[in-house]
Design a protein around this motif. Structure first.
Motif, PDB file in Angstrom:
ATOM      1  N   PHE A 137       1.041  -1.233  -0.221  1.00 18.21           N
ATOM      2  CA  PHE A 137       0.048   0.239   0.159  1.00 18.21           C
ATOM      3  C   PHE A 137       0.733   1.384  -0.144  1.00 18.21           C
ATOM      4  O   PHE A 137       0.625   2.159  -0.239  1.00 18.21           O
ATOM      5  CB  PHE A 137      -1.213  -0.276   0.793  1.00 18.21           C
ATOM      6  CG  PHE A 137      -0.339  -0.334   2.419  1.00 18.21           C
ATOM      7  CD1 PHE A 137      -0.109   0.813   3.254  1.00 18.21           C
ATOM      8  CD2 PHE A 137      -0.125  -0.927   3.245  1.00 18.21           C
ATOM      9  CE1 PHE A 137       0.862   0.967   4.458  1.00 18.21           C
ATOM     10  CE2 PHE A 137       0.333  -1.416   4.585  1.00 18.21           C
ATOM     11  CZ  PHE A 137       1.148   0.183   5.172  1.00 18.21           C
ATOM     12  N   LEU A 138       2.268   1.108   0.351  1.00 24.18           N
ATOM     13  CA  LEU A 138       2.803   2.596   0.006  1.00 24.18           C
ATOM     14  C   LEU A 138       3.879   2.246  -1.160  1.00 24.18           C
ATOM     15  O   LEU A 138       4.576   3.578  -1.777  1.00 24.18           O
ATOM     16  CB  LEU A 138       4.084   2.125   0.929  1.00 24.18           C
ATOM     17  CG  LEU A 138       3.792   2.811   2.536  1.00 24.18           C
ATOM     18  CD1 LEU A 138       5.067   2.295   3.216  1.00 24.18           C
ATOM     19  CD2 LEU A 138       3.346   3.539   2.788  1.00 24.18           C
ATOM     20  N   HIS A 171      -9.176  -4.891  -3.278  1.00 20.87           N
ATOM     21  CA  HIS A 171      -8.236  -5.672  -3.542  1.00 20.87           C
ATOM     22  C   HIS A 171      -9.146  -7.217  -2.617  1.00 20.87           C
ATOM     23  O   HIS A 171      -8.664  -8.150  -2.987  1.00 20.87           O
ATOM     24  CB  HIS A 171      -7.535  -5.235  -2.245  1.00 20.87           C
ATOM     25  CG  HIS A 171      -6.733  -6.419  -1.750  1.00 20.87           C
ATOM     26  ND1 HIS A 171      -5.341  -7.097  -2.942  1.00 20.87           N
ATOM     27  CD2 HIS A 171      -6.188  -6.649  -1.169  1.00 20.87           C
ATOM     28  CE1 HIS A 171      -4.714  -7.832  -1.911  1.00 20.87           C
ATOM     29  NE2 HIS A 171      -5.242  -7.742  -0.455  1.00 20.87           N
ATOM     30  N   GLY A 172      -9.842  -6.261  -1.614  1.00 17.87           N
ATOM     31  CA  GLY A 172     -10.454  -7.414  -0.687  1.00 17.87           C
ATOM     32  C   GLY A 172     -10.236  -7.629   0.420  1.00 17.87           C
ATOM     33  O   GLY A 172     -11.088  -8.612   1.556  1.00 17.87           O
ATOM     34  N   ASP A 173      -9.620  -7.385   0.920  1.00 12.04           N
ATOM     35  CA  ASP A 173      -9.389  -7.195   2.397  1.00 12.04           C
ATOM     36  C   ASP A 173      -9.946  -6.597   3.024  1.00 12.04           C
ATOM     37  O   ASP A 173     -10.444  -6.520   4.264  1.00 12.04           O
ATOM     38  CB  ASP A 173      -7.235  -6.706   3.053  1.00 12.04           C
ATOM     39  CG  ASP A 173      -7.568  -5.362   2.258  1.00 12.04           C
ATOM     40  OD1 ASP A 173      -8.122  -4.837   1.559  1.00 12.04           O
ATOM     41  OD2 ASP A 173      -6.199  -4.412   3.238  1.00 12.04           O
ATOM     42  N   SER A 174     -10.722  -4.915   3.173  1.00 13.20           N
ATOM     43  CA  SER A 174     -11.727  -4.430   3.618  1.00 13.20           C
ATOM     44  C   SER A 174     -13.037  -4.957   3.738  1.00 13.20           C
ATOM     45  O   SER A 174     -13.453  -4.663   4.304  1.00 13.20           O
ATOM     46  CB  SER A 174     -11.862  -3.184   2.231  1.00 13.20           C
ATOM     47  OG  SER A 174     -12.241  -3.426   1.654  1.00 13.20           O
ATOM     48  N   ARG A 215      -5.475  -2.004  10.289  1.00 14.14           N
ATOM     49  CA  ARG A 215      -5.698  -1.758   8.263  1.00 14.14           C
ATOM     50  C   ARG A 215      -6.020  -0.466   9.139  1.00 14.14           C
ATOM     51  O   ARG A 215      -5.826   0.588   7.829  1.00 14.14           O
ATOM     52  CB  ARG A 215      -6.890  -2.273   7.473  1.00 14.14           C
ATOM     53  CG  ARG A 215      -6.820  -1.846   6.313  1.00 14.14           C
ATOM     54  CD  ARG A 215      -7.688  -2.502   5.303  1.00 14.14           C
ATOM     55  NE  ARG A 215      -7.538  -2.444   3.687  1.00 14.14           N
ATOM     56  CZ  ARG A 215      -8.741  -1.118   2.764  1.00 14.14           C
ATOM     57  NH1 ARG A 215      -9.209  -0.622   4.322  1.00 14.14           N
ATOM     58  NH2 ARG A 215      -8.506  -0.839   1.965  1.00 14.14           N
ATOM     59  N   LYS A 216      -6.601   0.015   9.440  1.00  7.45           N
ATOM     60  CA  LYS A 216      -7.471   1.710   9.242  1.00  7.45           C
ATOM     61  C   LYS A 216      -6.512   2.732  10.429  1.00  7.45           C
ATOM     62  O   LYS A 216      -6.205   3.450   9.556  1.00  7.45           O
ATOM     63  CB  LYS A 216      -8.789   1.590  11.131  1.00  7.45           C
ATOM     64  CG  LYS A 216      -9.827   1.101  10.411  1.00  7.45           C
ATOM     65  CD  LYS A 216     -11.223   1.048  11.198  1.00  7.45           C
ATOM     66  CE  LYS A 216     -12.955   0.591  10.191  1.00  7.45           C
ATOM     67  NZ  LYS A 216     -13.613   0.712  11.106  1.00  7.45           N
ATOM     68  N   VAL A 217      -5.743   1.658  11.049  1.00  6.92           N
ATOM     69  CA  VAL A 217      -4.251   2.692  11.370  1.00  6.92           C
ATOM     70  C   VAL A 217      -3.164   2.874  10.123  1.00  6.92           C
ATOM     71  O   VAL A 217      -3.149   4.403  10.436  1.00  6.92           O
ATOM     72  CB  VAL A 217      -3.629   1.569  12.595  1.00  6.92           C
ATOM     73  CG1 VAL A 217      -3.099   2.677  12.958  1.00  6.92           C
ATOM     74  CG2 VAL A 217      -4.662   2.058  13.914  1.00  6.92           C
ATOM     75  N   LEU A 218      -2.345   1.941   9.819  1.00  6.16           N
ATOM     76  CA  LEU A 218      -1.658   1.747   8.511  1.00  6.16           C
ATOM     77  C   LEU A 218      -2.477   2.712   7.816  1.00  6.16           C
ATOM     78  O   LEU A 218      -1.169   3.326   6.817  1.00  6.16           O
ATOM     79  CB  LEU A 218      -1.609   0.807   8.087  1.00  6.16           C
ATOM     80  CG  LEU A 218      -1.108  -0.618   9.009  1.00  6.16           C
ATOM     81  CD1 LEU A 218      -0.927  -1.688   8.744  1.00  6.16           C
ATOM     82  CD2 LEU A 218       0.495   0.429   9.632  1.00  6.16           C
ATOM     83  N   ARG A 219      -3.542   2.182   7.046  1.00  2.59           N
ATOM     84  CA  ARG A 219      -3.903   3.453   6.295  1.00  2.59           C
ATOM     85  C   ARG A 219      -4.755   4.936   6.239  1.00  2.59           C
ATOM     86  O   ARG A 219      -4.582   6.147   5.223  1.00  2.59           O
ATOM     87  CB  ARG A 219      -5.451   2.733   5.194  1.00  2.59           C
ATOM     88  CG  ARG A 219      -5.297   1.527   4.928  1.00  2.59           C
ATOM     89  CD  ARG A 219      -4.138   1.962   3.675  1.00  2.59           C
ATOM     90  NE  ARG A 219      -3.970   0.002   3.447  1.00  2.59           N
ATOM     91  CZ  ARG A 219      -4.298  -0.562   2.337  1.00  2.59           C
ATOM     92  NH1 ARG A 219      -5.548  -0.088   1.224  1.00  2.59           N
ATOM     93  NH2 ARG A 219      -4.187  -1.527   1.870  1.00  2.59           N
ATOM     94  N   ASN A 220      -4.372   5.485   7.072  1.00  2.00           N
ATOM     95  CA  ASN A 220      -4.613   6.919   8.191  1.00  2.00           C
ATOM     96  C   ASN A 220      -3.611   8.159   7.150  1.00  2.00           C
ATOM     97  O   ASN A 220      -2.084   7.070   7.101  1.00  2.00           O
ATOM     98  CB  ASN A 220      -4.222   7.059   9.415  1.00  2.00           C
ATOM     99  CG  ASN A 220      -4.332   8.505   9.854  1.00  2.00           C
ATOM    100  OD1 ASN A 220      -3.808   9.872   9.943  1.00  2.00           O
ATOM    101  ND2 ASN A 220      -5.870   8.254  10.365  1.00  2.00           N
TER     102      ASN A 220
END
Length: 250
Positions: free
Chosen positions: A81-82, A113-116, A128-133
């Motif tokens: 995601f980076l 992608h499907g992970d959400s 996921r919510k933390v890392l995508r902030n």
């Protein structure tokens, strides 16, 4: 013809996957109108500023296909995601939002992608919510390279350990989440990867969910024509540009 792939997890330690992907580009993607890559294209990505020679070679391979007329679209996965603008410029691909609506075979289709959709896996969704902030993403991109490498290694190991300990239904998509997102976007077809469980699921109300496969033991891709959405497999080549195409078992 339009092609969709996901979950190749490309990295230097799996030259068989890389060889299969290069063969796929030469034999199929160069003849396609568009190629969609729906996340986890790389096993890990710690920033465009840390691109390795291997990752540069993959960007160059995509660039060559793009210059021959194939439109290439890339969506973030949970492992990469980076990926940012620099890679997309080198690869001549366009970064897609997750989710995205696209027109395939005259139909509006939802790509993810499907992970959400794995909302039963509460610990992963929280992470996921933390890392995508956006603030966290900014900090991650500006950490020293060695720190990012260490964090990526720790996250990969924890993810593998955690996934092995969870029940199959926890790490799969949640049916209610699938129904909700398809209703929200008013689509009949949803295409995603992430779960490594390739299949075509026929849902109620003439809807369908198509799951792309991972490239651990063989390649998987979805071939879309005006007449059909066909999930296909690609055997790993014995040599760099040799492959065998087959239909998956029913």
């Amino acid at each position: 013809m339009i092609l969709l792939i996901s979950d190749l997890h490309l990295h230097e330690e799996r030259p068989d996957i890389t060889g299969a992907f290069l063969a796929f580009l030469e034999q199929y993607a160069q003849q396609a109108q568009a190629l969609y890559i729906l996340g986890d294209f790389f096993e890990v990505w710690i920033g465009d500023d840390a691109m390795t020679p291997f990752q540069h070679s993959i960007a160059a391979a995509l660039h060559q296909v793009a210059t021959q007329g194939t439109q290439i679209y890339l969506m973030h996965g949970n492992r990469d995601f980076l990926i940012g603008k620099k890679f997309c410029q080198l690869a001549q691909c366009k970064l897609l939002q997750d989710p995205s609506l696209v027109s395939l075979a005259g139909e509006q289709v939802l790509l993810m992608h499907g992970d959400s959709l794995c909302t039963s896996d509460h610990s992963y969704i929280r992470l996921r919510k933390v890392l995508r902030n956006p603030l966290v993403l900014f900090v991650l991109r500006h950490l020293p390279l060695r720190t990012r490498q260490r964090l990526a290694g720790d996250l990969r190991q924890k993810s593998k350990t955690s996934t092995r300990m969870k029940a199959m239904n926890i790490t799969d998509v949640n049916p209610e989440a699938v129904e909700q997102v398809m209703q929200q976007h008013q689509v009949r077809t949803l295409i995603h990867g992430h779960t490594h469980r390739p299949a075509v699921h026929n849902l109620t109300d003439n809807k369908r969910r198509i799951v792309l496969g991972d490239w651990e033991n063989q390649g998987w891709f979805l071939q879309v024509t005006q007449a059909d959405f066909a999930l296909k497999t690609l055997s790993f080549p014995k040599s760099k540009f040799k492959s065998v195409l087959s239909e998956p078992d029913a």
